[in-house]
Design a protein around this motif. Structure first.
Motif, PDB file in Angstrom:
ATOM      1  N   LEU A  55      -5.885  16.276   6.678  1.00  0.00           N
ATOM      2  CA  LEU A  55      -5.714  15.729   5.332  1.00  0.00           C
ATOM      3  C   LEU A  55      -6.299  16.671   4.295  1.00  0.00           C
ATOM      4  CD1 LEU A  55      -4.921  13.282   3.517  1.00  0.00           C
ATOM      5  CD2 LEU A  55      -7.268  12.536   3.757  1.00  0.00           C
ATOM      6  N   VAL A  56      -7.542  17.127   4.518  1.00  0.00           N
ATOM      7  CA  VAL A  56      -8.181  18.004   3.531  1.00  0.00           C
ATOM      8  C   VAL A  56      -7.395  19.309   3.382  1.00  0.00           C
ATOM      9  CG1 VAL A  56     -10.289  19.246   2.970  1.00  0.00           C
ATOM     10  CG2 VAL A  56     -10.435  16.980   3.929  1.00  0.00           C
ATOM     11  N   LEU A  71     -11.753   6.688   1.098  1.00  0.00           N
ATOM     12  CA  LEU A  71     -12.025   8.131   0.989  1.00  0.00           C
ATOM     13  C   LEU A  71     -10.744   8.973   0.946  1.00  0.00           C
ATOM     14  CD1 LEU A  71     -14.268  10.098   0.636  1.00  0.00           C
ATOM     15  CD2 LEU A  71     -14.440  10.315   3.090  1.00  0.00           C
ATOM     16  N   PHE A  82      -4.237   6.127   7.826  1.00  0.00           N
ATOM     17  CA  PHE A  82      -5.525   5.515   7.506  1.00  0.00           C
ATOM     18  C   PHE A  82      -5.321   4.081   7.018  1.00  0.00           C
ATOM     19  CE2 PHE A  82      -7.265   9.891   7.223  1.00  0.00           C
ATOM     20  CZ  PHE A  82      -8.372   9.692   8.021  1.00  0.00           C
ATOM     21  N   ALA A  83      -4.287   3.856   6.192  1.00  0.00           N
ATOM     22  CA  ALA A  83      -4.039   2.509   5.668  1.00  0.00           C
ATOM     23  C   ALA A  83      -3.676   1.553   6.790  1.00  0.00           C
ATOM     24  CB  ALA A  83      -2.935   2.550   4.623  1.00  0.00           C
ATOM     25  N   VAL A 122       0.214  14.757   3.577  1.00  0.00           N
ATOM     26  CA  VAL A 122      -0.775  13.921   2.892  1.00  0.00           C
ATOM     27  C   VAL A 122      -0.345  12.463   2.950  1.00  0.00           C
ATOM     28  CG1 VAL A 122      -1.853  13.409   0.678  1.00  0.00           C
ATOM     29  CG2 VAL A 122      -1.509  15.775   1.360  1.00  0.00           C
ATOM     30  N   ILE A 167     -13.577  12.450   8.223  1.00  0.00           N
ATOM     31  CA  ILE A 167     -13.057  13.498   7.326  1.00  0.00           C
ATOM     32  C   ILE A 167     -14.162  14.504   7.034  1.00  0.00           C
ATOM     33  CG2 ILE A 167     -12.144  13.947   5.026  1.00  0.00           C
ATOM     34  CD1 ILE A 167     -10.833  11.274   5.061  1.00  0.00           C
ATOM     35  N   LEU A 179      -5.619  -6.611  -1.573  1.00  0.00           N
ATOM     36  CA  LEU A 179      -4.822  -5.382  -1.446  1.00  0.00           C
ATOM     37  C   LEU A 179      -5.721  -4.161  -1.626  1.00  0.00           C
ATOM     38  CD1 LEU A 179      -2.107  -3.930  -1.251  1.00  0.00           C
ATOM     39  CD2 LEU A 179      -1.915  -4.130  -3.709  1.00  0.00           C
ATOM     40  N   SER A 203      -7.872  -3.378   1.264  1.00  0.00           N
ATOM     41  CA  SER A 203      -7.278  -2.771   2.455  1.00  0.00           C
ATOM     42  C   SER A 203      -6.803  -1.344   2.195  1.00  0.00           C
ATOM     43  CB  SER A 203      -6.153  -3.641   3.004  1.00  0.00           C
ATOM     44  OG  SER A 203      -5.400  -4.192   1.988  1.00  0.00           O
ATOM     45  N   LEU A 204      -7.165  -0.777   1.036  1.00  0.00           N
ATOM     46  CA  LEU A 204      -6.836   0.633   0.802  1.00  0.00           C
ATOM     47  C   LEU A 204      -7.861   1.522   1.521  1.00  0.00           C
ATOM     48  CD1 LEU A 204      -6.096   0.624  -3.026  1.00  0.00           C
ATOM     49  CD2 LEU A 204      -4.444   0.896  -1.208  1.00  0.00           C
ATOM     50  N   PRO A 205      -7.409   2.623   2.105  1.00  0.00           N
ATOM     51  CA  PRO A 205      -8.365   3.554   2.701  1.00  0.00           C
ATOM     52  C   PRO A 205      -9.047   4.359   1.598  1.00  0.00           C
ATOM     53  CG  PRO A 205      -6.120   4.320   3.025  1.00  0.00           C
ATOM     54  CD  PRO A 205      -6.016   3.048   2.267  1.00  0.00           C
ATOM     55  N   MET A 242       0.898   4.070  -2.899  1.00  0.00           N
ATOM     56  CA  MET A 242       0.556   5.441  -2.598  1.00  0.00           C
ATOM     57  C   MET A 242       1.693   6.406  -2.928  1.00  0.00           C
ATOM     58  SD  MET A 242      -0.493   7.008   0.891  1.00  0.00           S
ATOM     59  CE  MET A 242       1.247   7.064   1.113  1.00  0.00           C
ATOM     60  N   ILE A 254       0.834  -1.201   0.000  1.00  0.00           N
ATOM     61  CA  ILE A 254       0.000   0.000   0.000  1.00  0.00           C
ATOM     62  C   ILE A 254       0.871   1.253   0.000  1.00  0.00           C
ATOM     63  CG2 ILE A 254      -1.663   1.347   1.344  1.00  0.00           C
ATOM     64  CD1 ILE A 254      -2.824  -1.224   2.336  1.00  0.00           C
ATOM     65  N   GLN A 259      -6.737   0.645   8.665  1.00  0.00           N
ATOM     66  CA  GLN A 259      -7.554  -0.280   7.880  1.00  0.00           C
ATOM     67  C   GLN A 259      -7.016  -1.704   7.994  1.00  0.00           C
ATOM     68  OE1 GLN A 259      -9.748   1.180   5.243  1.00  0.00           O
ATOM     69  NE2 GLN A 259     -10.497  -0.783   4.546  1.00  0.00           N
ATOM     70  N   VAL A 260      -5.700  -1.856   7.782  1.00  0.00           N
ATOM     71  CA  VAL A 260      -5.109  -3.195   7.829  1.00  0.00           C
ATOM     72  C   VAL A 260      -5.225  -3.778   9.239  1.00  0.00           C
ATOM     73  CG1 VAL A 260      -2.944  -4.449   7.612  1.00  0.00           C
ATOM     74  CG2 VAL A 260      -3.577  -2.797   5.896  1.00  0.00           C
ATOM     75  N   GLY A 292     -12.957   7.426   7.961  1.00  0.00           N
ATOM     76  CA  GLY A 292     -13.232   8.107   6.701  1.00  0.00           C
ATOM     77  C   GLY A 292     -14.366   9.097   6.860  1.00  0.00           C
ATOM     78  N   GLY A 293     -15.429   8.643   7.563  1.00  0.00           N
ATOM     79  CA  GLY A 293     -16.564   9.533   7.804  1.00  0.00           C
ATOM     80  C   GLY A 293     -16.143  10.747   8.611  1.00  0.00           C
ATOM     81  N   ASN A 346      -8.816  -4.862   9.887  1.00  0.00           N
ATOM     82  CA  ASN A 346      -9.127  -6.078   9.121  1.00  0.00           C
ATOM     83  C   ASN A 346      -8.561  -7.291   9.844  1.00  0.00           C
ATOM     84  OD1 ASN A 346     -10.324  -4.541   7.213  1.00  0.00           O
ATOM     85  ND2 ASN A 346      -8.888  -4.999   5.568  1.00  0.00           N
ATOM     86  N   VAL A 400      -2.512   9.569   4.932  1.00  0.00           N
ATOM     87  CA  VAL A 400      -3.087   8.445   4.185  1.00  0.00           C
ATOM     88  C   VAL A 400      -2.503   7.137   4.695  1.00  0.00           C
ATOM     89  CG1 VAL A 400      -3.347   7.393   1.924  1.00  0.00           C
ATOM     90  CG2 VAL A 400      -3.556   9.824   2.152  1.00  0.00           C
TER      91      VAL A 400
END
Lengths: 319, 310
Positions: free
Chosen positions: A275-276, B146, A294-295, A287, A260, B139, B142-144, A23, A19, A298-299, A257-258, A302, A291
């Motif tokens: 971020l914005v 927004l 956030f990644a 940035v 944001i 993959l 698992s990306l963010p 990015m 990721i 997320q991982v 995310g919400g 999960n 990001v």
């Protein structure tokens, strides 16, 4: 079990590296020059601009920059912001508590609202109460969060003048009045985020309960003469919660995310707003770092969801 | 007496034979029309789509009629949804914005469904591709979403605007980024159906008579795997409309002179105290369309799932 968790952890690391690479490549290959706002200023001569580029290491090929960035970040160094010239991790540490406070309370609120609502709705299927709850849940997740936010501001700030819609991050909580003030300024962002998630979770809880209610073990529990409340809470709910807990964990990144959007509406100085703002000013290091955070979230969640599933459901064998 | 009975039973038999065969889609439509909420959703959505398609042709005000004398007015007969800070008619802007928002929603879903179906079909049909394609799906999952959307839009907006034009460029870009970040659930659904369907006898039979892989995929397996995709597509339209509105709301969507529902809400923020009517109507439009789409999706799911029929 332990081996499964270790293996899952080991998969998460290459995922994160992939990721971060994707990015960074997007950022590096994008047609926007991180120094464009300096470039627009005619007072900066071309040599000086080159000098800045060199000082920031921007004249090196991007794969080299990527490796440097990843190794620095693994050691907790996110680089220096182009705009404020302070360290990116300082910026993030300033902002993160605001986001965590709003998002965390919102998520707890949503779980507290959604679980009973989903259970009641499933047990009293097709009764009036079920129709009310289901309709509200449907409406709740079709309502865009930014619109809910504006409507709340219209009602509570502009019409009734009860709440302020400008978040004051300098507010220190040290006694009861200041705590009430903090609550008053945070309640609208929390409500917006919490209601949206509660709507989604209610639907999942209801669906999961409905799958379990007609099963044989429920009939057995009833015929043993157990009370309705015992059957519903300690038999059906326990089994229904397995997918729901997973979904709660999977939903956490979406809540961030919400955040944001909500932070933008209510001017909460959190990492979403950071971020914005950084996107607006072209502050690439910030940035990239946000990001990446956030990644990672997320991982991690999960992973947490998978592990929860494995721990909660002994019927699933992992080898 | 006997003859009459024979005739009677004979006519019943003939009736049964001449009745048209019930197809899957006929059955689905029958179940769908029994679902009041889904039907209400369908009618509402049809009404809104017709309104945004033909409304701007009929409605006398245009999206750029500036009238400073009538700025920030509440709803009236002349301006049923009121006016904005420049005195532009909000009904005209909401109608035009609906075109953009709905077009983005439908196109983005078509692209992401195609992408997801293709990847899912390849992964499910060719075992060698399964593992790499599914790792790719994981993959992307698992990306963010927004934050990445915001970054992508910010990075590529100017280039695309310069090369293709401001409105088309942004349209292509928003549709592109939404599709690239949303094909994964469909790919998983299609892969799961393909994995189970390719073991079935009818596929074996098709292979025995010498059908090519392409023919087996398109003629035999794909039609059987489509109904969950259709449901996902319907609900996806709502999601894509929400995403586009979110981008526009954060100021990273279409240019200011192109109204979309999200952009109208973004513009209204500074004037909340003087013009509370301004965000109300575009916001309600997003809400109603997304709600209608969700109800239709749920109705379709019930109608297309053979297990639910008794």
């Amino acid at each position: 079990m332990g081996r499964y968790i270790v293996r899952r952890l080991l998969i998460a690391i290459p995922t994160l590296i992939a990721i971060s690479f994707v990015m960074y490549a997007i950022l590096a290959l994008a047609p926007i020059d991180p120094l464009s706002q300096f470039g627009a200023d005619p007072r900066i001569p071309p040599e000086a601009r080159e000098h800045i580029r060199h000082a920031l290491g921007l004249d090196q090929p991007w794969p080299i920059r990527y490796v440097k960035w990843v190794t620095a970040m693994a050691q907790g160094d996110f680089g220096v912001s182009f705009m404020s010239h302070s360290s990116v991790s300082d910026l993030i540490w300033q902002r993160l508590p605001n986001t965590l406070w709003v998002v965390g309370v919102a998520y707890i609120v949503s779980v507290v609202v959604a679980l009973p609502a989903g259970v009641i709705s499933a047990v009293r299927r097709n009764a009036a109460l079920d129709h009310v709850i289901s309709t509200l849940a449907y409406a709740g997740f079709s309502f865009p969060t930014f619109f809910t936010g504006l409507v709340l501001i219209l009602i509570f700030s502009i019409h009734f003048h009860w709440l302020t819609f400008l978040y004051d991050s300098n507010l220190q909580v040290h006694d009861i009045p200041s705590f009430i003030a903090e609550l008053k300024q945070a309640i609208m962002p929390i409500a917006v985020l919490g209601l949206f998630d509660a709507a989604i979770l209610t639907r999942y809880t209801r669906a999961s309960m409905l799958e379990n209610l007609p099963l044989d073990y429920v009939r057995t529990a009833h015929s043993k003469g157990l009370r309705e409340s015992v059957v519903v809470i300690s038999h059906v709910l326990r089994n229904s919660l397995i997918p729901v807990v997973t979904l709660i964990a999977l939903g956490v990144p979406a809540v961030f995310g919400g955040a944001i959007v909500t932070e933008q509406i209510f001017h909460v100085p959190g990492i979403g707003a950071l971020l914005v703002d950084s996107i607006g000013t072209g502050d690439t290091p910030v940035v990239a770092a946000v990001v990446m955070i956030f990644a990672v979230l997320q991982v991690l969640f999960n992973l947490f969801a998978d592990v929860c599933y494995a721990v909660l459901d002994p019927r699933i064998k992992y080898s | 007496m006997t003859t009459a009975q024979v005739e009677l039973s004979g006519s019943i038999a003939v009736d049964a034979l001449s009745r048209p065969a019930r197809s899957l889609w006929g059955d689905a439509w029958y179940t769908f029309t029994r679902d009041k909420l889904a039907l209400a959703g369908l009618f509402t959505l049809t009404f809104i789509v017709l309104a945004v398609l033909f409304g701007p042709l009929i409605w006398p005000h245009t999206i750029s009629d500036i009238d400073f004398k009538a700025s920030l007015q509440g709803p009236s007969l002349d301006h049923p949804m009121g006016t904005d800070d420049l005195g532009r008619d909000l009904l005209a802007r909401v109608l035009y914005g609906g075109r953009v928002s709905i077009a983005v929603g439908i196109t983005a879903v078509l692209v992401s469904i195609t992408l997801g179906t293709a990847i899912g079909a390849f992964a499910g049909y060719f075992s060698k591709l399964d593992n790499p394609l599914m790792r790719l799906t994981d993959l992307f999952l698992s990306l963010p979403v927004l934050p990445l959307l915001l970054v992508l839009v910010y990075l590529f907006r100017d280039t695309l605007t310069r090369t293709i034009g401001p409105v088309v460029g942004i349209f292509v870009m928003i549709v592109g980024v939404i599709s690239i970040l949303n094909w994964m659930p469909v790919a998983r659904l299609v892969r799961a159906s393909f994995l189970s369907l390719r073991q079935r006898e009818f596929v074996e039979a098709a292979r025995c008579v010498g059908s090519s892989d392409a023919r087996i995929i398109f003629r035999h397996i794909l039609p059987n795997a489509l109904s969950p995709v259709l449901v996902a597509a319907t609900i996806g339209v709502g999601g894509a409309i929400l995403t586009e509105s979110t981008l526009s709301f954060l100021g990273l969507g279409f240019p200011p002179d192109t109204p979309t529902w999200g952009r109208l809400l973004y513009d209204s923020q500074q004037y909340l105290e003087f013009a509370p009517h301004w965000p109300l109507f575009p916001g309600l439009c997003i809400f109603v369309v997304v709600l209608a789409v969700n109800y239709i999706g749920d109705g379709l799911r019930d109608a297309l799932d053979p297990r639910r029929k008794i």
